[in-house]
Motif scaffolding. Structure first.
Motif, PDB file in Angstrom:
ATOM      1  N   ASP A 234       0.305  -3.449  -6.888  1.00 57.99           N
ATOM      2  CA  ASP A 234      -0.962  -2.727  -6.937  1.00 57.99           C
ATOM      3  C   ASP A 234      -2.139  -3.680  -6.787  1.00 57.99           C
ATOM      4  O   ASP A 234      -3.138  -3.347  -6.146  1.00 57.99           O
ATOM      5  CB  ASP A 234      -1.075  -1.948  -8.245  1.00 57.99           C
ATOM      6  CG  ASP A 234      -0.161  -0.748  -8.255  1.00 57.99           C
ATOM      7  OD1 ASP A 234      -0.596   0.321  -7.824  1.00 57.99           O
ATOM      8  OD2 ASP A 234       1.010  -0.883  -8.664  1.00 57.99           O
TER       9      ASP A 234
ATOM     10  N   ASN B  51     -10.154  -1.628  -9.137  1.00 62.51           N
ATOM     11  CA  ASN B  51      -9.403  -0.700  -8.285  1.00 62.51           C
ATOM     12  C   ASN B  51      -7.910  -0.730  -8.603  1.00 62.51           C
ATOM     13  O   ASN B  51      -7.248   0.318  -8.672  1.00 62.51           O
ATOM     14  CB  ASN B  51      -9.626  -1.036  -6.811  1.00 62.51           C
ATOM     15  CG  ASN B  51     -10.999  -0.628  -6.327  1.00 62.51           C
ATOM     16  OD1 ASN B  51     -11.739   0.051  -7.031  1.00 62.51           O
ATOM     17  ND2 ASN B  51     -11.370  -1.044  -5.135  1.00 62.51           N
TER      18      ASN B  51
ATOM     19  N   SER C 110      -7.280   0.994 -11.871  1.00 59.58           N
ATOM     20  CA  SER C 110      -7.379   2.450 -11.711  1.00 59.58           C
ATOM     21  C   SER C 110      -6.116   3.014 -11.088  1.00 59.58           C
ATOM     22  O   SER C 110      -5.629   4.092 -11.488  1.00 59.58           O
ATOM     23  CB  SER C 110      -8.595   2.804 -10.840  1.00 59.58           C
ATOM     24  OG  SER C 110      -9.799   2.470 -11.494  1.00 59.58           O
ATOM     25  N   ARG C 111      -5.558   2.312 -10.103  1.00 61.01           N
ATOM     26  CA  ARG C 111      -4.293   2.735  -9.495  1.00 61.01           C
ATOM     27  C   ARG C 111      -3.198   2.832 -10.566  1.00 61.01           C
ATOM     28  O   ARG C 111      -2.451   3.807 -10.640  1.00 61.01           O
ATOM     29  CB  ARG C 111      -3.829   1.711  -8.446  1.00 61.01           C
ATOM     30  CG  ARG C 111      -4.505   1.783  -7.087  1.00 61.01           C
ATOM     31  CD  ARG C 111      -4.049   0.578  -6.282  1.00 61.01           C
ATOM     32  NE  ARG C 111      -4.582   0.584  -4.937  1.00 61.01           N
ATOM     33  CZ  ARG C 111      -3.869   0.879  -3.847  1.00 61.01           C
ATOM     34  NH1 ARG C 111      -2.610   1.198  -3.959  1.00 61.01           N
ATOM     35  NH2 ARG C 111      -4.414   0.852  -2.649  1.00 61.01           N
TER      36      ARG C 111
ATOM     37  N   SER D 205      -4.623  -3.650  -3.546  1.00 54.17           N
ATOM     38  CA  SER D 205      -6.057  -3.419  -3.746  1.00 54.17           C
ATOM     39  C   SER D 205      -6.872  -4.535  -3.119  1.00 54.17           C
ATOM     40  O   SER D 205      -7.920  -4.299  -2.513  1.00 54.17           O
ATOM     41  CB  SER D 205      -6.379  -3.311  -5.237  1.00 54.17           C
ATOM     42  OG  SER D 205      -5.825  -2.143  -5.789  1.00 54.17           O
TER      43      SER D 205
ATOM     44  N   ILE E 161     -14.280  -5.798  -8.488  1.00 53.99           N
ATOM     45  CA  ILE E 161     -13.932  -4.591  -7.739  1.00 53.99           C
ATOM     46  C   ILE E 161     -12.424  -4.507  -7.520  1.00 53.99           C
ATOM     47  O   ILE E 161     -11.802  -3.456  -7.718  1.00 53.99           O
ATOM     48  CB  ILE E 161     -14.689  -4.542  -6.399  1.00 53.99           C
ATOM     49  CG1 ILE E 161     -16.179  -4.308  -6.663  1.00 53.99           C
ATOM     50  CG2 ILE E 161     -14.128  -3.445  -5.490  1.00 53.99           C
ATOM     51  CD1 ILE E 161     -17.059  -4.432  -5.432  1.00 53.99           C
ATOM     52  N   VAL E 162     -11.816  -5.628  -7.119  1.00 56.51           N
ATOM     53  CA  VAL E 162     -10.362  -5.628  -6.885  1.00 56.51           C
ATOM     54  C   VAL E 162      -9.605  -5.329  -8.169  1.00 56.51           C
ATOM     55  O   VAL E 162      -8.691  -4.491  -8.199  1.00 56.51           O
ATOM     56  CB  VAL E 162      -9.907  -6.978  -6.289  1.00 56.51           C
ATOM     57  CG1 VAL E 162      -8.383  -7.074  -6.275  1.00 56.51           C
ATOM     58  CG2 VAL E 162     -10.459  -7.143  -4.876  1.00 56.51           C
TER      59      VAL E 162
ATOM     60  N   GLU F  11       0.829  -1.200   0.000  1.00 52.86           N
ATOM     61  CA  GLU F  11       0.000   0.000   0.000  1.00 52.86           C
ATOM     62  C   GLU F  11       0.869   1.258   0.000  1.00 52.86           C
ATOM     63  O   GLU F  11       0.604   2.218  -0.740  1.00 52.86           O
ATOM     64  CB  GLU F  11      -0.921  -0.009   1.219  1.00 52.86           C
ATOM     65  CG  GLU F  11      -1.830   1.203   1.314  1.00 52.86           C
ATOM     66  CD  GLU F  11      -2.611   1.251   2.616  1.00 52.86           C
ATOM     67  OE1 GLU F  11      -3.492   2.110   2.727  1.00 52.86           O
ATOM     68  OE2 GLU F  11      -2.341   0.429   3.521  1.00 52.86           O
TER      69      GLU F  11
ATOM     70  N   PHE G 142      -9.426  -3.979   0.135  1.00 52.13           N
ATOM     71  CA  PHE G 142     -10.862  -4.261   0.000  1.00 52.13           C
ATOM     72  C   PHE G 142     -11.285  -5.370   0.953  1.00 52.13           C
ATOM     73  O   PHE G 142     -12.330  -5.285   1.603  1.00 52.13           O
ATOM     74  CB  PHE G 142     -11.194  -4.634  -1.442  1.00 52.13           C
ATOM     75  CG  PHE G 142     -12.675  -4.792  -1.684  1.00 52.13           C
ATOM     76  CD1 PHE G 142     -13.543  -3.735  -1.448  1.00 52.13           C
ATOM     77  CD2 PHE G 142     -13.200  -5.984  -2.141  1.00 52.13           C
ATOM     78  CE1 PHE G 142     -14.910  -3.871  -1.659  1.00 52.13           C
ATOM     79  CE2 PHE G 142     -14.556  -6.127  -2.357  1.00 52.13           C
ATOM     80  CZ  PHE G 142     -15.416  -5.063  -2.117  1.00 52.13           C
TER      81      PHE G 142
END
Length: 287
Positions: free
Chosen positions: A141, A228, A231-232, A145, A224-225, A116, A149
């Motif tokens: 990443d 995300n 997107s990172r 993520s 979702i993972v 993170e 989550f």
């Protein structure tokens, strides 16, 4: 070797606690990050910034004489190019808003996971898309993520890397997400039917009505993972343009998804409901 050094993100750590300084430094992969110095107050931070010109500054809040938010404000006022990540044991909307007003670029709460922290620093540095840099960074990443989550629902978790290679071993229930863009790849979750059911029950906060509902929950979790993480990476690597495809669910006994042209990274994530295997990989360069 000189080329590898030029790719490192240079970090200045500002914290009055030697323990916290060491914790942050030890959380950074030395192949990707170079800790250029330490400081414990405004004057030493400003002098260190001007001496080393780091790419990113990590900033504690609680320090003697002047708190980190005020230090951030003064450094950014004198050095507008400075990029500051506030790292504190406290994190709330008011603090984050104040940090933003004072010039902080991001806010991270202690304790943090190493992936993170590194993903946050890289997102601030915002490198351009380069094949080798992207391929060195994307695994962190995805695991970051996933952990972030998962911790919203399951507190007691642990993870460890288990493989890096072309083959994706799988059994039980697998949610597979395709990824397109500048780089093409895929991410998957692999877990046993009982773990899938127990995890779905935790996420739904009630017993699933059917096997299809269990699959739907696991598929959305994977979606979702992957979304995300992509997107990172899009924030870190301008031009990556990563997009995720709708998840596909596979189930059965022992089976394997071969990926001869994909470098696969995998981790076993231990939860109170059993193990979840996260795998992610992108096509090798030139394929």
């Amino acid at each position: 070797m000189e080329e590898m050094k030029s790719e490192k993100i240079r970090v200045l750590i500002v914290d009055d606690s030697p323990f916290s300084c060491q914790l942050i430094a030890d959380s950074l992969d030395p192949l990707q990050f170079d800790v250029v110095g330490f400081a414990n107050d405004f004057q030493s931070a400003l002098e260190s910034y001007r001496t080393y010109r780091p790419d990113v500054i990590t900033m504690d809040i609680v320090m003697p004489e002047m708190d980190g938010l005020e230090v951030t404000k003064r450094i950014v006022a004198e050095e507008p190019e400075a990029k500051v990540v506030v790292i504190s044991s406290m994190k709330d909307d008011d603090l984050m808003e104040l940090g933003k007003k004072n010039g902080a670029t991001a806010f991270l709460q202690k304790p943090f996971e190493s992936p993170e922290l590194m993903a946050t620093l890289r997102s601030i540095h915002k490198r351009n898309v380069e094949d080798d840099v992207f391929r060195n960074h994307y695994p962190e990443d995805f695991i970051a993520s996933c952990i972030l989550f998962m911790q919203r629902f399951v507190k007691d978790i642990d993870f460890e890397p288990i493989m890096h290679g072309p083959r994706l071993p799988a059994s039980g229930v697998v949610a597979l997400v395709g990824i397109t863009g500048k780089f093409s790849g895929r991410m998957s979750f692999d877990l046993s039917p009982s773990t899938a059911k127990d995890l779905a029950t935790r996420l739904l906060k009630q017993e699933p009505e059917s096997t299809e509902q269990i699959y739907d929950v696991i598929a959305e979790f994977a979606n979702i993972v992957a979304g995300n993480a992509s997107s990172r990476l899009n924030k870190e690597f301008r031009g990556a343009c990563l997009r995720v495809s709708p998840p596909a669910i596979f189930s059965g006994n022992q089976f394997s998804i071969a990926s001869p042209h994909v470098d696969v990274y995998a981790w076993d994530i231990t939860t109170p409901y059993g193990k979840v295997r996260l795998s992610v990989g992108f096509k090798k360069a030139g394929i």
